[in-house]
Design a protein around this motif. Structure first.
Motif, PDB file in Angstrom:
ATOM      1  N   SER B 425     -58.961 -86.006 -25.790  1.00  0.00           N
ATOM      2  CA  SER B 425     -57.579 -86.031 -26.261  1.00  0.00           C
ATOM      3  C   SER B 425     -56.935 -84.664 -26.112  1.00  0.00           C
ATOM      4  CB  SER B 425     -57.523 -86.493 -27.717  1.00  0.00           C
ATOM      5  OG  SER B 425     -57.971 -85.466 -28.586  1.00  0.00           O
ATOM      6  N   LEU B 426     -57.735 -83.625 -26.210  1.00  0.00           N
ATOM      7  CA  LEU B 426     -57.192 -82.266 -26.107  1.00  0.00           C
ATOM      8  C   LEU B 426     -56.768 -81.933 -24.685  1.00  0.00           C
ATOM      9  CD1 LEU B 426     -56.686 -80.028 -28.062  1.00  0.00           C
ATOM     10  CD2 LEU B 426     -58.924 -79.104 -27.573  1.00  0.00           C
ATOM     11  N   GLU B 427     -57.304 -82.674 -23.717  1.00  0.00           N
ATOM     12  CA  GLU B 427     -56.937 -82.420 -22.325  1.00  0.00           C
ATOM     13  C   GLU B 427     -55.454 -82.537 -22.107  1.00  0.00           C
ATOM     14  OE1 GLU B 427     -58.629 -81.236 -19.655  1.00  0.00           O
ATOM     15  OE2 GLU B 427     -60.006 -80.870 -21.314  1.00  0.00           O
ATOM     16  N   ALA B 428     -54.820 -83.378 -22.934  1.00  0.00           N
ATOM     17  CA  ALA B 428     -53.392 -83.612 -22.754  1.00  0.00           C
ATOM     18  C   ALA B 428     -52.558 -82.404 -23.158  1.00  0.00           C
ATOM     19  CB  ALA B 428     -52.976 -84.834 -23.576  1.00  0.00           C
ATOM     20  N   CYS B 429     -53.148 -81.491 -23.902  1.00  0.00           N
ATOM     21  CA  CYS B 429     -52.389 -80.333 -24.362  1.00  0.00           C
ATOM     22  C   CYS B 429     -52.183 -79.378 -23.203  1.00  0.00           C
ATOM     23  CB  CYS B 429     -53.145 -79.655 -25.493  1.00  0.00           C
ATOM     24  SG  CYS B 429     -52.448 -78.055 -25.943  1.00  0.00           S
ATOM     25  N   ARG B 430     -50.973 -78.851 -23.099  1.00  0.00           N
ATOM     26  CA  ARG B 430     -50.672 -77.985 -21.978  1.00  0.00           C
ATOM     27  C   ARG B 430     -50.413 -76.546 -22.370  1.00  0.00           C
ATOM     28  NH1 ARG B 430     -50.903 -80.236 -17.760  1.00  0.00           N
ATOM     29  NH2 ARG B 430     -51.143 -82.480 -17.776  1.00  0.00           N
ATOM     30  N   VAL B 431     -50.298 -76.289 -23.653  1.00  0.00           N
ATOM     31  CA  VAL B 431     -49.933 -74.936 -24.051  1.00  0.00           C
ATOM     32  C   VAL B 431     -51.170 -74.088 -24.269  1.00  0.00           C
ATOM     33  CG1 VAL B 431     -47.628 -75.227 -24.996  1.00  0.00           C
ATOM     34  CG2 VAL B 431     -49.557 -75.956 -26.329  1.00  0.00           C
ATOM     35  N   GLN B 432     -51.124 -72.894 -23.692  1.00  0.00           N
ATOM     36  CA  GLN B 432     -52.161 -71.914 -23.947  1.00  0.00           C
ATOM     37  C   GLN B 432     -51.534 -70.774 -24.715  1.00  0.00           C
ATOM     38  OE1 GLN B 432     -55.185 -72.375 -23.520  1.00  0.00           O
ATOM     39  NE2 GLN B 432     -55.632 -73.535 -21.672  1.00  0.00           N
ATOM     40  N   PRO B 433     -52.175 -70.023 -25.574  1.00  0.00           N
ATOM     41  CA  PRO B 433     -53.605 -70.121 -25.846  1.00  0.00           C
ATOM     42  C   PRO B 433     -53.967 -71.168 -26.884  1.00  0.00           C
ATOM     43  CG  PRO B 433     -52.686 -68.338 -27.110  1.00  0.00           C
ATOM     44  CD  PRO B 433     -51.542 -68.944 -26.361  1.00  0.00           C
ATOM     45  N   GLU B 434     -52.979 -71.984 -27.297  1.00  0.00           N
ATOM     46  CA  GLU B 434     -53.276 -72.958 -28.356  1.00  0.00           C
ATOM     47  C   GLU B 434     -54.477 -73.818 -27.985  1.00  0.00           C
ATOM     48  OE1 GLU B 434     -50.339 -72.057 -27.511  1.00  0.00           O
ATOM     49  OE2 GLU B 434     -49.112 -71.788 -29.299  1.00  0.00           O
ATOM     50  N   LYS B 435     -54.480 -74.294 -26.748  1.00  0.00           N
ATOM     51  CA  LYS B 435     -55.542 -75.212 -26.355  1.00  0.00           C
ATOM     52  C   LYS B 435     -56.910 -74.543 -26.408  1.00  0.00           C
ATOM     53  CE  LYS B 435     -56.906 -78.147 -22.507  1.00  0.00           C
ATOM     54  NZ  LYS B 435     -56.622 -78.502 -21.107  1.00  0.00           N
ATOM     55  N   ALA B 436     -56.992 -73.328 -25.862  1.00  0.00           N
ATOM     56  CA  ALA B 436     -58.290 -72.649 -25.825  1.00  0.00           C
ATOM     57  C   ALA B 436     -58.806 -72.371 -27.231  1.00  0.00           C
ATOM     58  CB  ALA B 436     -58.169 -71.348 -25.031  1.00  0.00           C
ATOM     59  N   LEU B 437     -57.912 -71.936 -28.112  1.00  0.00           N
ATOM     60  CA  LEU B 437     -58.350 -71.620 -29.472  1.00  0.00           C
ATOM     61  C   LEU B 437     -58.664 -72.883 -30.250  1.00  0.00           C
ATOM     62  CD1 LEU B 437     -55.963 -68.643 -30.164  1.00  0.00           C
ATOM     63  CD2 LEU B 437     -58.421 -68.577 -29.916  1.00  0.00           C
ATOM     64  N   ALA B 438     -57.929 -73.954 -29.961  1.00  0.00           N
ATOM     65  CA  ALA B 438     -58.257 -75.223 -30.606  1.00  0.00           C
ATOM     66  C   ALA B 438     -59.662 -75.658 -30.206  1.00  0.00           C
ATOM     67  CB  ALA B 438     -57.239 -76.295 -30.213  1.00  0.00           C
ATOM     68  N   GLU B 439     -60.011 -75.409 -28.964  1.00  0.00           N
ATOM     69  CA  GLU B 439     -61.353 -75.779 -28.510  1.00  0.00           C
ATOM     70  C   GLU B 439     -62.420 -74.979 -29.230  1.00  0.00           C
ATOM     71  OE1 GLU B 439     -61.353 -75.419 -24.305  1.00  0.00           O
ATOM     72  OE2 GLU B 439     -60.047 -77.145 -24.053  1.00  0.00           O
ATOM     73  N   ILE B 440     -62.124 -73.700 -29.480  1.00  0.00           N
ATOM     74  CA  ILE B 440     -63.090 -72.888 -30.223  1.00  0.00           C
ATOM     75  C   ILE B 440     -63.225 -73.423 -31.637  1.00  0.00           C
ATOM     76  CG2 ILE B 440     -63.590 -70.584 -31.102  1.00  0.00           C
ATOM     77  CD1 ILE B 440     -62.162 -69.438 -28.718  1.00  0.00           C
ATOM     78  N   TYR B 441     -62.108 -73.842 -32.210  1.00  0.00           N
ATOM     79  CA  TYR B 441     -62.136 -74.423 -33.553  1.00  0.00           C
ATOM     80  C   TYR B 441     -63.074 -75.626 -33.581  1.00  0.00           C
ATOM     81  CZ  TYR B 441     -60.433 -76.871 -37.705  1.00  0.00           C
ATOM     82  OH  TYR B 441     -60.342 -77.531 -38.892  1.00  0.00           O
ATOM     83  N   ILE B 442     -62.917 -76.521 -32.598  1.00  0.00           N
ATOM     84  CA  ILE B 442     -63.756 -77.721 -32.551  1.00  0.00           C
ATOM     85  C   ILE B 442     -65.202 -77.327 -32.269  1.00  0.00           C
ATOM     86  CG2 ILE B 442     -64.092 -79.949 -31.444  1.00  0.00           C
ATOM     87  CD1 ILE B 442     -61.172 -79.879 -30.616  1.00  0.00           C
TER      88      ILE B 442
END
Lengths: 163, 538
Positions: B425-442
């Motif tokens: 579901s996160l693949e749909a996100c296009r904004v960085q660095p939000e996406k990268a940091l969200a991945e670290i959160y997960i």
């Protein structure tokens, strides 16, 4: 005579245009009647146009931009199609204006929400585009959602300033 | 069995290119690739001419040898139709011998029709042909075709990775650490054949890391969740921005709280995890617009103590107060610093008996669950003092997952499925660095679920059904989240998210998921009036 008119989707009625033409003091001048309007009259005209027209109108000249930015105009546009959300006008103003204003509310959220969406969501059909022919009325829920998002945006901006 | 839908992620990520290319009358080269990818085909438009030529050859070849068709059915794994170039090549070798530029990797021994190709893939070395004539193998050409080989290998390698992860987890559970260690090395090697930028490769990488940590560093695992409170807040904020789960949680809870506060002039919200306080501006605004005017709002925010003399709770409180002041809402804030929720005592909250109380728990209750089900476990203590406050409403949002089972393998399997869905579901996100940091959160969550035990393992997610039983048993009654909440959640999705998210209603509770797999569930509760003689002010 060159006449620059706003976007064809405007609801500027012919009656209004005629009135302006009559009031035009210098018909032989190259400036069109509409460009000669003073702020107050411009404001009166703008009260009747839709969001898209108003936004485009603000690109015409400095005077038009200044007038089109008026919060009362955008308040009209925002609330024109709203169902009664339960609070008074004054109460609404006292909340929306400090949080960023009606113009921001519209450009940030109402405009996006009113565009036709992909049919990915069941149980909810999006309202049609807010145009000169008001066909859709916005319910409380849409309004409240946009207001909530405005408040979050305001808060996040406040946080960024504070850092 | 893990259900991994790779085509959905590629479709999702290319939807952006689809919409941009529709505006031009003649799509340029890259957009055709994007369109193809969106349709699920892993083929470049530059290759299409070759593919067409080979299809013609295939047609004539098939016409000449009808008897060989049955052999196609047994080697299903050879043929990945989405990779058009390789698929056609591999079919051609069945009938007419390899085309001149085909890599040796695709030669199938037609004599005994083994899946010779499979072993060629795993060994990743060229395989000399058995039977065919007119074959020339130029180094450059085989290198060229290595690229097309890799895409076909990916899906197969992905499945193998999953199998190996499960086997490794089983070894860890049974204590066979030497086999587990060698599996980890193998998996690390396999990762190089898989695209680790998205899909199964990415989430597998995190699980491999977590397993490695579990094996080598013991199960204290304090380093996993050892990020500072400040770091955690930043990661949380980016997780909030990158995907709709937290927004859904906040908006749904706020809607329920707003309805519960109807008619009350003094209201008090207790937030079990204040973070940056992102949930509360919307509630303050909604209360400000209440017909008849806003009530007096008190907010008690619980959060971890901040080091260096910073009082982050107070800072957040000040900002919220400023916002409340702008919209003329009488507001008071109180911060309660506690490193664990079970350290909070009700007297710290200073609840006034005349006010309407709302308790808000966004993904906090599961941290109170210990592995041992003792009499006075933290969850029971906290639930009983919450009940003692007699709240008008308690909003509970929890991950919809079963990550608190005693058996490690079960937990691991659940987590693998859950987090790969979430990464999808996160693949749909296009904004960085939000996406990268969200991945670290997960990633940190994954680390805690997999590599920690005992008191260090705080991510003890339980599904809604279990929470229902637990809360009912503790003296709470479920309140139905209304249709307004459902509608709001749906609207939120259209504003913020890609297609693929879905909201579901389930006996008065709402859940948000990805492609009909619920990932987060929101519910609302009220304390059943106690039978003893504590006067409840209703």
């Amino acid at each position: 005579m060159k006449r620059r008119t706003p976007d064809s989707q405007a609801t500027v009625s012919d009656h209004k245009l005629k009135k302006i033409k009559e009031e035009d003091e210098e018909p032989e001048d190259t400036k069109s009647g509409l460009m000669n309007l003073d702020e107050n009259l411009l404001y009166e005209v703008f009260k009747h146009v839709d969001a898209r027209t108003l936004a485009r109108a603000s690109c015409v000249s400095r005077l038009w931009r200044q007038t089109a930015k008026d919060e009362r105009l955008w308040e009209l546009i925002c609330t024109r199609h709203w169902a009664n959300i339960g609070c008074g006008t004054q109460q609404l103003r006292s909340v929306v204006l400090p949080l960023g204003g009606f113009r921001q509310l519209h450009s940030g959220y109402i405009w996006t929400l009113s565009k036709p969406q992909a049919p990915s969501v069941s149980n909810w059909s999006p309202p049609k585009i807010l145009n000169s022919k008001p066909s859709a009325r916005w319910g409380k829920d849409e309004v409240n959602l946009c207001l909530s998002l405005l408040s979050i945006q305001f808060y996040e901006k406040m946080n960024n300033r504070g850092r | 069995m893990l259900r991994y839908d790779s085509s959905s992620s590629s479709a999702g990520s290319s939807s952006g290119s689809l919409s941009s290319s529709s505006s031009s009358s003649k799509p340029p080269q890259q957009d055709i690739d994007g369109l193809l990818a969106g349709a699920g085909y892993k083929v470049r438009s530059s290759e299409l001419r070759q593919v067409a030529q080979r299809l013609e050859r295939l047609e004539t070849a098939m016409g000449n040898s009808p008897a060989d068709f049955s052999q196609l059915a047994s080697d299903a794994i050879l043929y990945n139709p989405s990779d058009l170039a390789c698929w056609v090549d591999s079919l051609l070798t069945e009938f007419a011998g390899p085309p001149p530029t085909c890599s040796s990797d695709f030669i199938v021994d037609p004599v005994n029709n083994q899946t010779v190709v499979n072993s060629a893939w795993t060994a990743a070395e060229p395989h000399t042909p058995q039977v065919h004539q007119n074959i020339t193998y130029e180094e450059q050409q085989s290198l060229d075709n290595q690229l097309t080989v890799v895409t076909a290998m990916e899906e197969d390698s992905g499945i193998r990775l999953v199998h190996m992860l499960m086997t490794c987890a089983e070894c860890v559970q049974s204590g066979d650490l030497s086999l587990a260690t060698s599996l980890i090395d193998d998996m690390q090697g396999l990762l190089t054949h898989v695209n680790t930028v998205c899909g199964i490769g990415k989430v597998a990488g995190h699980f491999i890391d977590a397993l490695r940590r579990r094996i080598f560093q013991g199960m204290g695992g304090g380093s996993v969740n050892g990020g500072s409170a400040f770091e955690n807040e930043i990661l949380y904020h980016h997780f909030y921005e990158a995907c709709p789960y937290l927004k859904f949680a906040h908006f749904t809870a706020n809607q329920a709280i707003l309805e519960a506060f109807d008619g009350h002039d003094c209201v008090h919200v207790v937030d079990f995890n204040l973070m940056h306080g992102l949930q509360w501006p919307a509630l303050i605004q909604a209360l400000a617009l209440r017909p008849g005017g806003p009530p007096l709002l008190r907010l008690t925010g619980i959060g971890p103590p901040s080091p260096d003399g910073r009082d982050s709770l107070r800072e957040i409180g000040l900002r919220l107060a400023e916002l409340a002041r702008s919209v003329n809402v009488r507001f008071a804030f109180r911060g309660v610093a506690a490193s664990r929720l079970e350290d909070v005592k009700p007297w710290m909250l200073q609840v006034n008996p005349k006010e309407a109380v709302a308790v808000n728990s966004i993904m906090q209750l599961h941290r109170l669950l210990g592995s041992e089900q003792t009499r006075n476990s933290p969850i029971d203590t906290v639930l009983s003092w919450i009940r003692g406050l007699n709240p008008k409403i308690m909003t509970v949002v929890e991950q919809e997952a079963n990550h608190n089972q005693p058996g490690f393998l079960d937990r691991f399997t659940e987590a693998l499925y859950y987090y790969s869905t979430m990464f999808d579901s996160l693949e749909a996100c296009r904004v960085q660095p939000e996406k990268a940091l969200a991945e670290i959160y997960i990633q940190r969550e994954i680390g805690n679920v997999v590599s920690c035990e005992g008191s260090a393992r705080v991510e003890r997610h339980e599904p809604l059904a279990k929470w229902r039983r637990r809360l009912s048993g503790a003296g709470f009654r479920a309140l139905h989240l209304g249709s307004n909440a459902f509608k709001q959640a749906s609207m939120l999705l259209t504003l913020f998210s890609a297609e693929g998210y879905s909201v579901e209603e389930n006996e008065g509770c709402l859940s948000l998921g990805w492609h009909s797999s619920p990932l987060i569930a929101a519910s609302a509760w009220q304390a059943v009036p106690a039978r003893d003689n504590h006067m409840s002010s209703s």
